[in-house]
Design a protein around this motif. Structure first.
Motif, mmCIF file in Angstrom:
data_model
loop_
_atom_site.group_PDB
_atom_site.id
_atom_site.type_symbol
_atom_site.label_atom_id
_atom_site.label_comp_id
_atom_site.label_asym_id
_atom_site.label_seq_id
_atom_site.Cartn_x
_atom_site.Cartn_y
_atom_site.Cartn_z
ATOM 1 N N HIS A 189 -0.427 18.335 0.599
ATOM 2 C CA HIS A 189 -1.398 17.243 0.702
ATOM 3 C C HIS A 189 -0.859 15.897 0.208
ATOM 4 N N ASP A 190 -0.432 15.828 -1.049
ATOM 5 C CA ASP A 190 -0.047 14.536 -1.620
ATOM 6 C C ASP A 190 1.274 14.009 -1.055
ATOM 7 N N PHE A 191 2.243 14.873 -0.911
ATOM 8 C CA PHE A 191 3.558 14.472 -0.411
ATOM 9 C C PHE A 191 3.456 13.814 0.968
ATOM 10 N N PRO A 192 2.800 14.439 1.947
ATOM 11 C CA PRO A 192 2.662 13.752 3.240
ATOM 12 C C PRO A 192 1.774 12.511 3.169
ATOM 13 N N ALA A 193 0.784 12.502 2.271
ATOM 14 C CA ALA A 193 -0.086 11.328 2.148
ATOM 15 C C ALA A 193 0.695 10.118 1.651
ATOM 16 N N VAL A 194 1.593 10.327 0.705
ATOM 17 C CA VAL A 194 2.434 9.226 0.223
ATOM 18 C C VAL A 194 3.353 8.738 1.339
ATOM 19 N N ARG A 195 3.981 9.663 2.044
ATOM 20 C CA ARG A 195 4.945 9.265 3.082
ATOM 21 C C ARG A 195 4.274 8.513 4.225
ATOM 22 N N SER A 196 3.012 8.804 4.488
ATOM 23 C CA SER A 196 2.328 8.156 5.606
ATOM 24 C C SER A 196 1.554 6.901 5.176
ATOM 25 N N ALA A 197 1.543 6.603 3.876
ATOM 26 C CA ALA A 197 0.793 5.439 3.395
ATOM 27 C C ALA A 197 1.400 4.161 3.977
ATOM 28 N N ALA A 198 0.542 3.294 4.504
ATOM 29 C CA ALA A 198 1.012 2.082 5.193
ATOM 30 C C ALA A 198 0.751 0.812 4.388
ATOM 31 N N LEU A 199 0.329 0.951 3.138
ATOM 32 C CA LEU A 199 0.038 -0.225 2.324
ATOM 33 C C LEU A 199 1.291 -1.085 2.180
ATOM 34 N N ASP A 200 1.167 -2.368 2.474
ATOM 35 C CA ASP A 200 2.311 -3.269 2.366
ATOM 36 C C ASP A 200 1.970 -4.451 1.474
ATOM 37 N N ALA A 201 2.942 -5.326 1.287
ATOM 38 C CA ALA A 201 2.759 -6.458 0.389
ATOM 39 C C ALA A 201 1.675 -7.405 0.880
ATOM 40 N N ASP A 202 1.551 -7.560 2.193
ATOM 41 C CA ASP A 202 0.504 -8.438 2.730
ATOM 42 C C ASP A 202 -0.881 -7.956 2.312
ATOM 43 N N ALA A 203 -1.091 -6.641 2.365
ATOM 44 C CA ALA A 203 -2.385 -6.094 1.949
ATOM 45 C C ALA A 203 -2.615 -6.316 0.459
ATOM 46 N N VAL A 204 -1.570 -6.137 -0.341
ATOM 47 C CA VAL A 204 -1.717 -6.329 -1.787
ATOM 48 C C VAL A 204 -2.016 -7.789 -2.106
ATOM 49 N N ARG A 205 -1.483 -8.702 -1.313
ATOM 50 C CA ARG A 205 -1.735 -10.130 -1.554
ATOM 51 C C ARG A 205 -3.191 -10.519 -1.303
ATOM 52 N N THR A 206 -3.967 -9.640 -0.653
ATOM 53 C CA THR A 206 -5.382 -9.945 -0.423
ATOM 54 C C THR A 206 -6.242 -9.692 -1.657
ATOM 55 N N VAL A 207 -5.687 -9.043 -2.678
ATOM 56 C CA VAL A 207 -6.449 -8.755 -3.894
ATOM 57 C C VAL A 207 -6.797 -10.072 -4.586
ATOM 58 N N PRO A 208 -8.053 -10.271 -4.989
ATOM 59 C CA PRO A 208 -8.441 -11.534 -5.651
ATOM 60 C C PRO A 208 -7.614 -11.792 -6.907
ATOM 61 N N GLU A 209 -7.440 -13.074 -7.230
ATOM 62 C CA GLU A 209 -6.629 -13.449 -8.384
ATOM 63 C C GLU A 209 -7.232 -12.970 -9.703
ATOM 64 N N THR A 210 -8.503 -12.631 -9.700
ATOM 65 C CA THR A 210 -9.123 -12.101 -10.917
ATOM 66 C C THR A 210 -8.570 -10.736 -11.294
ATOM 67 N N THR A 211 -7.936 -10.052 -10.352
ATOM 68 C CA THR A 211 -7.241 -8.795 -10.624
ATOM 69 C C THR A 211 -5.748 -9.084 -10.681
ATOM 70 N N ARG A 212 -5.157 -8.884 -11.831
ATOM 71 C CA ARG A 212 -3.731 -9.184 -12.010
ATOM 72 C C ARG A 212 -2.906 -7.937 -11.737
ATOM 73 N N ILE A 213 -1.914 -8.066 -10.868
ATOM 74 C CA ILE A 213 -1.054 -6.941 -10.501
ATOM 75 C C ILE A 213 0.342 -7.191 -11.058
ATOM 76 N N VAL A 214 0.837 -6.235 -11.844
ATOM 77 C CA VAL A 214 2.130 -6.363 -12.504
ATOM 78 C C VAL A 214 3.032 -5.209 -12.067
ATOM 79 N N PRO A 215 3.962 -5.429 -11.148
ATOM 80 C CA PRO A 215 4.919 -4.375 -10.794
ATOM 81 C C PRO A 215 5.938 -4.194 -11.919
ATOM 82 N N THR A 216 6.229 -2.947 -12.255
ATOM 83 C CA THR A 216 7.205 -2.649 -13.304
ATOM 84 C C THR A 216 8.221 -1.639 -12.789
ATOM 85 N N GLY A 217 9.400 -1.664 -13.426
ATOM 86 C CA GLY A 217 10.456 -0.726 -13.060
ATOM 87 C C GLY A 217 11.170 -0.226 -14.301
ATOM 88 N N GLY A 218 11.726 0.962 -14.205
ATOM 89 C CA GLY A 218 12.464 1.524 -15.328
ATOM 90 C C GLY A 218 13.786 0.811 -15.530
#
Length: 278
Positions: A189-218
């Motif tokens: 279930h989860d493995f194919p759901a992740v691989r088929s997810a189509a969320l891209d940066a354009d969609a994330v940019r639609t989030v209102p500025e009142t919600t702060r998004i912080v990408p992090t990496g190891g």
């Protein structure tokens, strides 16, 4: 650390959740096949200042789910939304790693009013960083999973490279449920759901500025594909990638270091928000 536990009914599943600490709400969305308590050392540090909420994703451990209800990242985001709605009316800090980060991004897109700040740690986003070699490797993982889920997860781990040395005393909690059952659900279930997810940066940019998004990496595995996804997402959002101790699984392998870094990051974000308001 005192835990409070409960359940919430959602479409096709009953979700087990647990909370600890008091203060502003903070939702942890686990990665991989991790249960609510997998990052308990990390949660314990954050619970000094927050009501920390975690849950077993649908189909894992204490969250039984019907296999008749399709699993998608959007469905997982609706589940996270339901857990938050059960426990708080306030916008929450949301912290997710790996699949948990991808769920958190869908939550911010679909339910932005529930998210104050999202720390998205190395979300697997094919729509942001396409990598044909990695996809071929994951095809091999999917084929192995048809007959041997342990061989499949082993091969999947080998694609990621060596793991950083953990902090002294760091350890994951022992799983409550059956690991084989978790892996069987994950690959079905989860493995194919992740691989088929189509969320891209354009969609994330639609989030209102009142919600702060912080990408992090190891900090310890700069070439890992998921870290590259976080870096590309940060660039697309015109933000710097924030490095956290350890690697992809730093919330488990470096719980005290990452908790201190996250706490500092949240304080800086609040100061930045106050300055913007002025």
């Amino acid at each position: 650390m005192q835990l409070h536990q409960g359940t919430v009914a959602v479409a096709g599943a009953t979700l087990h959740y647990e909370t600890c600490g008091q203060g502003p709400p903070l939702l942890l969305i686990q990665g991989g096949i991790s249960e609510a308590g997998a990052t308990r050392q990390f949660a314990g540090e954050l619970a000094r200042r927050h009501q920390v909420i975690s849950y077993d994703r649908r189909g894992l451990s204490r969250s039984p789910a019907s296999s008749e209800v399709p699993v998608s990242m959007r469905r997982h985001a609706d589940d996270a939304s339901a857990v938050l709605a059960e426990l708080t009316a306030r916008p929450a800090v949301v912290i997710g790693a790996s699949i948990g980060a991808l769920i958190g991004l869908h939550l911010a897109v679909d339910h932005p009013g529930q998210v104050d700040t999202l720390i998205a740690h190395e979300p697997p986003m094919t729509a942001v960083v396409a990598d044909a070699e990695r996809e071929a490797g994951l095809d091999a993982v999917a084929e192995l999973a048809r007959s041997d889920v342990f061989a499949a997860i082993g091969h999947m781990a080998s694609l990621a490279g060596p793991q950083p040395t953990p902090q002294d005393g760091a350890r994951p909690e022992e799983p409550v449920g059956d690991v084989r059952e978790h892996l069987t659900w994950f690959f079905a279930h989860d493995f194919p759901a992740v691989r088929s997810a189509a969320l891209d940066a354009d969609a994330v940019r639609t989030v209102p500025e009142t919600t702060r998004i912080v990408p992090t990496g190891g900090a310890d595995n700069p070439h890992r594909w998921e870290r590259r996804c976080a870096a590309e997402l940060a660039t697309a959002l015109d933000r710097d990638l924030v490095e956290l101790s350890g690697g992809h699984n730093g919330f488990v392998s470096h719980p005290w270091a990452t908790a201190a870094e996250v706490t500092r990051l949240l304080r800086e974000d609040r100061r930045s928000t106050s300055a913007d308001a002025e």
